[in-house]
Write a protein that holds these residues in place. Structure first.
Motif, short mmCIF file in Angstrom:
data_model
loop_
_atom_site.label_atom_id
_atom_site.label_comp_id
_atom_site.label_asym_id
_atom_site.label_seq_id
_atom_site.Cartn_x
_atom_site.Cartn_y
_atom_site.Cartn_z
N GLY A 53 5.50 14.30 1.74
CA GLY A 53 4.67 14.27 2.95
C GLY A 53 3.26 14.83 2.78
O GLY A 53 2.60 15.14 3.76
N GLN A 54 2.79 14.92 1.54
CA GLN A 54 1.43 15.44 1.31
C GLN A 54 0.48 14.36 0.81
O GLN A 54 -0.60 14.66 0.31
CB GLN A 54 1.47 16.56 0.25
CG GLN A 54 2.36 17.73 0.60
CD GLN A 54 2.48 18.73 -0.56
OE1 GLN A 54 1.58 18.86 -1.38
NE2 GLN A 54 3.61 19.40 -0.64
N GLY A 55 0.96 13.12 0.84
CA GLY A 55 0.11 12.03 0.36
C GLY A 55 0.14 11.88 -1.15
O GLY A 55 -0.69 11.16 -1.72
N LEU A 56 1.09 12.53 -1.82
CA LEU A 56 1.10 12.47 -3.29
C LEU A 56 1.49 11.10 -3.80
O LEU A 56 0.95 10.62 -4.80
CB LEU A 56 2.02 13.55 -3.87
CG LEU A 56 1.55 14.99 -3.72
CD1 LEU A 56 2.55 15.94 -4.35
CD2 LEU A 56 0.17 15.19 -4.36
N ALA A 57 2.44 10.44 -3.13
CA ALA A 57 2.84 9.10 -3.58
C ALA A 57 1.64 8.16 -3.49
O ALA A 57 1.40 7.35 -4.40
CB ALA A 57 4.00 8.58 -2.73
N SER A 58 0.90 8.28 -2.42
CA SER A 58 -0.27 7.43 -2.24
C SER A 58 -1.30 7.67 -3.36
O SER A 58 -1.84 6.73 -3.95
CB SER A 58 -0.88 7.73 -0.87
OG SER A 58 -2.07 7.04 -0.69
N ARG A 59 -1.54 8.93 -3.68
CA ARG A 59 -2.50 9.26 -4.74
C ARG A 59 -2.02 8.76 -6.10
O ARG A 59 -2.77 8.19 -6.90
CB ARG A 59 -2.70 10.77 -4.78
CG ARG A 59 -3.77 11.17 -5.75
CD ARG A 59 -4.00 12.67 -5.75
NE ARG A 59 -5.09 12.96 -6.66
CZ ARG A 59 -6.22 13.55 -6.30
NH1 ARG A 59 -6.41 13.91 -5.07
NH2 ARG A 59 -7.17 13.77 -7.19
N GLN A 62 -2.29 4.92 -6.16
CA GLN A 62 -3.71 4.55 -6.24
C GLN A 62 -4.22 4.67 -7.68
O GLN A 62 -4.87 3.76 -8.22
CB GLN A 62 -4.52 5.49 -5.33
CG GLN A 62 -6.03 5.38 -5.47
CD GLN A 62 -6.62 4.29 -4.59
OE1 GLN A 62 -6.21 4.13 -3.44
NE2 GLN A 62 -7.56 3.54 -5.11
N TYR A 81 7.67 0.94 -1.96
CA TYR A 81 6.53 1.82 -1.65
C TYR A 81 5.23 1.20 -2.17
O TYR A 81 4.21 1.17 -1.47
CB TYR A 81 6.71 3.23 -2.22
CG TYR A 81 5.57 4.12 -1.81
CD1 TYR A 81 5.57 4.79 -0.59
CD2 TYR A 81 4.43 4.20 -2.61
CE1 TYR A 81 4.48 5.55 -0.18
CE2 TYR A 81 3.33 4.95 -2.21
CZ TYR A 81 3.36 5.62 -1.00
OH TYR A 81 2.27 6.35 -0.59
N PHE A 85 2.04 -0.01 -0.01
CA PHE A 85 0.71 0.49 -0.35
C PHE A 85 -0.28 -0.67 -0.49
O PHE A 85 -1.40 -0.63 0.02
CB PHE A 85 0.79 1.30 -1.66
CG PHE A 85 -0.51 1.86 -2.14
CD1 PHE A 85 -0.88 3.17 -1.83
CD2 PHE A 85 -1.38 1.10 -2.91
CE1 PHE A 85 -2.09 3.69 -2.26
CE2 PHE A 85 -2.59 1.62 -3.35
CZ PHE A 85 -2.95 2.92 -3.02
N ARG A 88 -1.91 -2.20 2.48
CA ARG A 88 -2.99 -1.42 3.10
C ARG A 88 -4.21 -1.25 2.18
O ARG A 88 -5.17 -0.60 2.56
CB ARG A 88 -2.47 -0.04 3.51
CG ARG A 88 -1.48 -0.12 4.66
CD ARG A 88 -1.09 1.24 5.13
NE ARG A 88 -0.35 1.96 4.10
CZ ARG A 88 0.18 3.17 4.26
NH1 ARG A 88 0.00 3.81 5.38
NH2 ARG A 88 0.86 3.72 3.30
N HIS A 89 -4.10 -1.78 0.97
CA HIS A 89 -5.20 -1.60 0.00
C HIS A 89 -5.57 -2.95 -0.60
O HIS A 89 -5.16 -3.29 -1.71
CB HIS A 89 -4.80 -0.60 -1.09
CG HIS A 89 -4.65 0.79 -0.56
ND1 HIS A 89 -5.65 1.73 -0.62
CD2 HIS A 89 -3.63 1.38 0.08
CE1 HIS A 89 -5.24 2.85 -0.06
NE2 HIS A 89 -4.02 2.67 0.38
#
Ligand code: COA
Length: 112
Positions: A53-59, A62, A81, A85, A88-89
């Motif tokens: 829940g800290q945005g780590l998967a997104s980072r 990316q 996942y 992603f 949205r990108h």
């Protein structure tokens, strides 16, 4: 005195076919792939509960997808996942190949 939070670092670990994200030197999660010719097939992403829940998967994703671009490869998003992603990108849209039955059969045989 306030402490600044550690900057997560993403590394490609070729020997394990995955990218890892490290926080303060500790592995917080990974996104796993197999290479099929020029396609990098992503099939699983996970972040340890302690780091959720800290945005780590997104980072992580990316940076992994940016590395795919820099390597001249293409992306096949079997992992839900990574697929979400990519919705949205749109900046990666030109690199994305469809998840086909052929790819899924190939992946099954690779993963045993
Ligand atoms: C899914 C997972 C990697 C997210 O890690 P995280 O660092 O907490 O994620 P982030 O903070 O970067 O992003 C949270 C987003 O992930 C989305 N998400 C959570 N589980 C998901 C799943 N199974 N598939 C797709 N997206 C998912 C959330 O809806 C949220 O989206 P939002 O930003 O639109 O609200 C983590 O919860 C996990 O390891 N889950 C168990 C393994 C798993 O289900 N992996 C995904 C399929 S391979």
């Amino acid at each position: 005195m306030s402490q600044s939070s550690p900057v997560p670092v993403v590394e490609r670990v070729d020997a394990r076919n995955r990218y890892e994200i490290l926080v303060d030197g500790e592995r917080a999660g990974l996104t796993a792939y197999r290479d099929r010719g020029e396609q990098r097939v992503f099939y699983h992403t996970e972040i340890d509960d302690a780091f959720a829940g800290q945005g780590l998967a997104s980072r992580l994703v990316q940076e992994a997808l940016t590395d795919v671009r820099d390597s001249g490869k293409r992306i096949v998003p079997v992992c839900p996942y990574v697929a979400k992603f990519l919705q949205r990108h749109e900046e990666f849209a030109d690199l994305v190949d469809a998840v086909t039955p052929d790819v899924l059969r190939w992946l099954d045989s690779r993963l045993g």
